[in-house]
Design a protein around this motif. Structure first.
Motif, PDB file in Angstrom:
ATOM      1  N   PRO A  33       0.809  -1.221   0.000  1.00  0.00           N
ATOM      2  CA  PRO A  33       0.000   0.000   0.000  1.00  0.00           C
ATOM      3  C   PRO A  33       0.841   1.269   0.000  1.00  0.00           C
ATOM      4  O   PRO A  33       0.326   2.360  -0.269  1.00  0.00           O
ATOM      5  CB  PRO A  33      -0.816  -0.120   1.294  1.00  0.00           C
ATOM      6  CG  PRO A  33       0.023  -0.967   2.180  1.00  0.00           C
ATOM      7  CD  PRO A  33       0.730  -1.942   1.278  1.00  0.00           C
ATOM      8  N   GLY A  34       2.129   1.132   0.309  1.00  0.00           N
ATOM      9  CA  GLY A  34       2.985   2.312   0.339  1.00  0.00           C
ATOM     10  C   GLY A  34       2.782   3.131   1.601  1.00  0.00           C
ATOM     11  O   GLY A  34       2.009   2.774   2.497  1.00  0.00           O
ATOM     12  N   LEU A  35       3.502   4.224   1.671  1.00  0.00           N
ATOM     13  CA  LEU A  35       3.411   5.099   2.840  1.00  0.00           C
ATOM     14  C   LEU A  35       2.201   6.000   2.726  1.00  0.00           C
ATOM     15  O   LEU A  35       1.793   6.387   1.620  1.00  0.00           O
ATOM     16  CB  LEU A  35       4.677   5.950   2.951  1.00  0.00           C
ATOM     17  CG  LEU A  35       5.975   5.182   3.184  1.00  0.00           C
ATOM     18  CD1 LEU A  35       7.164   6.131   3.143  1.00  0.00           C
ATOM     19  CD2 LEU A  35       5.932   4.454   4.515  1.00  0.00           C
ATOM     20  N   PRO A  36       1.586   6.339   3.846  1.00  0.00           N
ATOM     21  CA  PRO A  36       0.455   7.280   3.793  1.00  0.00           C
ATOM     22  C   PRO A  36       0.924   8.660   3.333  1.00  0.00           C
ATOM     23  O   PRO A  36       2.111   8.991   3.399  1.00  0.00           O
ATOM     24  CB  PRO A  36      -0.043   7.296   5.239  1.00  0.00           C
ATOM     25  CG  PRO A  36       1.138   6.900   6.061  1.00  0.00           C
ATOM     26  CD  PRO A  36       1.902   5.918   5.222  1.00  0.00           C
ATOM     27  N   GLU A  37      -0.007   9.437   2.897  1.00  0.00           N
ATOM     28  CA  GLU A  37       0.323  10.782   2.425  1.00  0.00           C
ATOM     29  C   GLU A  37       0.890  11.617   3.564  1.00  0.00           C
ATOM     30  O   GLU A  37       0.349  11.632   4.673  1.00  0.00           O
ATOM     31  CB  GLU A  37      -0.931  11.456   1.860  1.00  0.00           C
ATOM     32  CG  GLU A  37      -0.675  12.847   1.321  1.00  0.00           C
ATOM     33  CD  GLU A  37      -1.945  13.501   0.804  1.00  0.00           C
ATOM     34  OE1 GLU A  37      -1.881  14.671   0.385  1.00  0.00           O
ATOM     35  OE2 GLU A  37      -3.002  12.827   0.828  1.00  0.00           O
ATOM     36  N   HIS A  38       1.976  12.273   3.306  1.00  0.00           N
ATOM     37  CA  HIS A  38       2.625  13.060   4.339  1.00  0.00           C
ATOM     38  C   HIS A  38       1.808  14.306   4.645  1.00  0.00           C
ATOM     39  O   HIS A  38       1.349  15.010   3.737  1.00  0.00           O
ATOM     40  CB  HIS A  38       4.035  13.462   3.896  1.00  0.00           C
ATOM     41  CG  HIS A  38       4.757  14.291   4.915  1.00  0.00           C
ATOM     42  ND1 HIS A  38       4.885  15.666   4.815  1.00  0.00           N
ATOM     43  CD2 HIS A  38       5.357  13.943   6.076  1.00  0.00           C
ATOM     44  CE1 HIS A  38       5.554  16.124   5.846  1.00  0.00           C
ATOM     45  NE2 HIS A  38       5.849  15.089   6.627  1.00  0.00           N
ATOM     46  N   ARG A  39       1.634  14.559   5.939  1.00  0.00           N
ATOM     47  CA  ARG A  39       0.889  15.738   6.374  1.00  0.00           C
ATOM     48  C   ARG A  39       1.857  16.750   6.971  1.00  0.00           C
ATOM     49  O   ARG A  39       2.618  16.443   7.884  1.00  0.00           O
ATOM     50  CB  ARG A  39      -0.163  15.341   7.412  1.00  0.00           C
ATOM     51  CG  ARG A  39      -1.194  14.360   6.892  1.00  0.00           C
ATOM     52  CD  ARG A  39      -2.142  13.923   7.988  1.00  0.00           C
ATOM     53  NE  ARG A  39      -2.839  15.070   8.574  1.00  0.00           N
ATOM     54  CZ  ARG A  39      -3.696  14.968   9.603  1.00  0.00           C
ATOM     55  NH1 ARG A  39      -3.906  13.774  10.162  1.00  0.00           N
ATOM     56  NH2 ARG A  39      -4.299  16.044  10.082  1.00  0.00           N
ATOM     57  N   LEU A  40       1.833  17.941   6.431  1.00  0.00           N
ATOM     58  CA  LEU A  40       2.728  18.984   6.905  1.00  0.00           C
ATOM     59  C   LEU A  40       2.299  19.466   8.287  1.00  0.00           C
ATOM     60  O   LEU A  40       1.105  19.572   8.585  1.00  0.00           O
ATOM     61  CB  LEU A  40       2.736  20.155   5.931  1.00  0.00           C
ATOM     62  CG  LEU A  40       3.326  19.875   4.544  1.00  0.00           C
ATOM     63  CD1 LEU A  40       3.164  21.097   3.655  1.00  0.00           C
ATOM     64  CD2 LEU A  40       4.786  19.474   4.641  1.00  0.00           C
ATOM     65  N   ARG A  41       3.290  19.730   9.134  1.00  0.00           N
ATOM     66  CA  ARG A  41       3.012  20.294  10.442  1.00  0.00           C
ATOM     67  C   ARG A  41       2.902  21.808  10.339  1.00  0.00           C
ATOM     68  O   ARG A  41       3.280  22.416   9.342  1.00  0.00           O
ATOM     69  CB  ARG A  41       4.128  19.914  11.419  1.00  0.00           C
ATOM     70  CG  ARG A  41       4.319  18.420  11.588  1.00  0.00           C
ATOM     71  CD  ARG A  41       5.650  18.094  12.224  1.00  0.00           C
ATOM     72  NE  ARG A  41       6.767  18.579  11.413  1.00  0.00           N
ATOM     73  CZ  ARG A  41       8.049  18.364  11.694  1.00  0.00           C
ATOM     74  NH1 ARG A  41       8.369  17.663  12.761  1.00  0.00           N
ATOM     75  NH2 ARG A  41       8.986  18.842  10.916  1.00  0.00           N
ATOM     76  N   GLN A  42       2.393  22.416  11.422  1.00  0.00           N
ATOM     77  CA  GLN A  42       2.238  23.868  11.409  1.00  0.00           C
ATOM     78  C   GLN A  42       3.579  24.550  11.258  1.00  0.00           C
ATOM     79  O   GLN A  42       3.702  25.572  10.563  1.00  0.00           O
ATOM     80  CB  GLN A  42       1.553  24.319  12.708  1.00  0.00           C
ATOM     81  CG  GLN A  42       1.098  25.772  12.719  1.00  0.00           C
ATOM     82  CD  GLN A  42      -0.009  26.055  11.734  1.00  0.00           C
ATOM     83  OE1 GLN A  42      -0.728  25.141  11.328  1.00  0.00           O
ATOM     84  NE2 GLN A  42      -0.143  27.307  11.313  1.00  0.00           N
ATOM     85  N   ALA A  43       4.621  23.983  11.902  1.00  0.00           N
ATOM     86  CA  ALA A  43       5.945  24.601  11.812  1.00  0.00           C
ATOM     87  C   ALA A  43       6.550  24.467  10.419  1.00  0.00           C
ATOM     88  O   ALA A  43       7.474  25.204  10.069  1.00  0.00           O
ATOM     89  CB  ALA A  43       6.879  23.964  12.842  1.00  0.00           C
ATOM     90  N   ASP A  44       6.028  23.550   9.593  1.00  0.00           N
ATOM     91  CA  ASP A  44       6.542  23.378   8.234  1.00  0.00           C
ATOM     92  C   ASP A  44       6.015  24.441   7.276  1.00  0.00           C
ATOM     93  O   ASP A  44       6.658  24.744   6.265  1.00  0.00           O
ATOM     94  CB  ASP A  44       6.170  21.988   7.700  1.00  0.00           C
ATOM     95  CG  ASP A  44       6.813  20.871   8.501  1.00  0.00           C
ATOM     96  OD1 ASP A  44       7.925  21.095   9.011  1.00  0.00           O
ATOM     97  OD2 ASP A  44       6.206  19.788   8.629  1.00  0.00           O
ATOM     98  N   ILE A  45       4.849  24.981   7.593  1.00  0.00           N
ATOM     99  CA  ILE A  45       4.222  25.920   6.656  1.00  0.00           C
ATOM    100  C   ILE A  45       4.147  27.344   7.201  1.00  0.00           C
ATOM    101  O   ILE A  45       3.865  28.277   6.454  1.00  0.00           O
ATOM    102  CB  ILE A  45       2.802  25.433   6.304  1.00  0.00           C
ATOM    103  CG1 ILE A  45       1.949  25.291   7.562  1.00  0.00           C
ATOM    104  CG2 ILE A  45       2.865  24.100   5.560  1.00  0.00           C
ATOM    105  CD1 ILE A  45       0.518  24.854   7.301  1.00  0.00           C
TER     106      ILE A  45
END
Length: 349
Positions: A33-45
């Motif tokens: 299934p692969g890795l789940p979609e990466h979710r950006l953290r607040q500090a990333d954006i």
């Protein structure tokens, strides 16, 4: 009977065919299934959130530094004195400051990893233990990339905070150890206590002398030497001299010949310090005459020389020989005939 069994047999056969068809429909292997979609953290954006997280991590490392400094101050300015209150204050100050020193580093490391370090999930195929030169170079590149992602190179304040906290924290262990160098290592003091011939047995903690007539069968007394507080370093002396005394039916006592006169009318007194690791034994069971150490469940038979009947202790509790004086008060005949407490190198047994 055969007509009743036939439908069951056909049913089983049909069910087996259904299972075969179901097995045939299963794929030979499942797709990854692969890795789940990466979710950006607040500090990333959000640069403001990134800076706020960095300040929080710096504050936690600073808290650790404050804790270390506080520990050093408490160690030198609040030594344990001769009173219970001074010992309590010293222990509280050392404990709280040590907690801040260690907790600050741990909390900062966790918060740093969760908010500032790269959180991208990566997969790597398993390879032979020793990789070729190209693979090793790729691994080094990955490490350099991870260091870059952590931001340690461009976060000067954060770098200073972590270095300061980690560099100072070991002082909470090193300073007390260094302080013991040249200290009192005379272990022979454990061979003797404040008990001596004629010393009255007194209640702990009131210090009231005990009459033999006041000790009923089945009763338990926590005992200290009379006038204990008049001794130098009385807290340390109490830690060695505490005794547990019980009275039982004299017919229940199993006394060897050499100790026949160490008890008085069924009253026996033994050191309260467990011979395993020195915990205070104080849980007495009247019916079995067993005395239990709450730390590791070593059990001693008070009716049979406080011999070990269960647990990790390897020796009986030392017995305090007792008698009564002319006024009917219980007194010691002498000190314990052996060192109290756990084993140490210099003791003979």
């Amino acid at each position: 009977m055969s007509h009743e069994q036939t439908p069951q047999i056909h049913g089983a056969t049909a069910g087996g065919q259904d299972l075969d068809r179901a097995d045939a429909a299963l794929p030979a292997r499942f797709e990854d299934p692969g890795l789940p979609e990466h979710r950006l953290r607040q500090a990333d954006i959000d640069p403001a959130a990134d800076k706020r997280a960095e300040r929080q991590v710096v504050a936690m490392f600073a808290l650790s530094v404050i804790g270390t400094v506080g520990f050093l101050i408490a160690y030198f300015a609040l030594p344990p004195g001769e009173t219970v209150a001074s010992m309590r204050l010293s222990n509280i100050a050392l404990g709280l400051s040590l907690f801040l020193a260690m907790f600050g580093i741990g909390a900062a490391a966790v918060h740093w990893a969760k908010t500032l370090m790269s959180d991208h999930e990566r997969q790597e195929a398993r390879h032979p233990q020793r990789s070729d030169a190209a693979t090793r170079e790729a691994a080094l590149a990955t490490l350099r990339e991870g260091a870059e992602d952590s931001g340690i190179g461009r976060r000067g304040v954060l770098k200073g905070a972590v270095v300061s906290a980690v560099a100072l924290a070991p002082l909470t262990v090193a300073v007390p150890l260094i302080g013991e160098v040249g200290g009192d290592w005379n272990v022979s003091k454990f061979r003797h206590t404040l008990w001596e011939r004629g010393k009255r047995l007194a209640r702990d903690p009131s210090g009231e002398p005990i009459r033999a007539a006041d000790v009923t069968i089945g009763s338990v007394f926590h005992v200290i030497p009379e006038n204990l507080r008049e001794a130098d370093h009385w807290i340390e002396e109490k830690a060695k001299a505490v005794v547990l005394m019980v009275r039982m039916d004299p017919r229940d006592l199993k006394e060897p010949t050499e100790r026949a006169g160490w008890s008085y009318d069924g009253i026996v007194a033994y050191s309260k310090i467990c011979t395993h690791v020195g915990c205070p034994v104080a849980l007495y069971e009247q019916q079995t005459h067993h005395l239990l150490c709450p730390c590791h469940q070593s059990t001693f038979d008070m009716s049979d020389g406080a011999k070990v009947v269960f647990g990790p202790a390897s020796r009986p509790l030392p017995q305090l020989p007792i008698t009564v004086d002319d006024e009917g008060y219980l007194i010691a005949q002498d000190d314990f005939d052996e060192p109290i407490g756990p084993s140490y190198w210099e003791r003979l047994r």
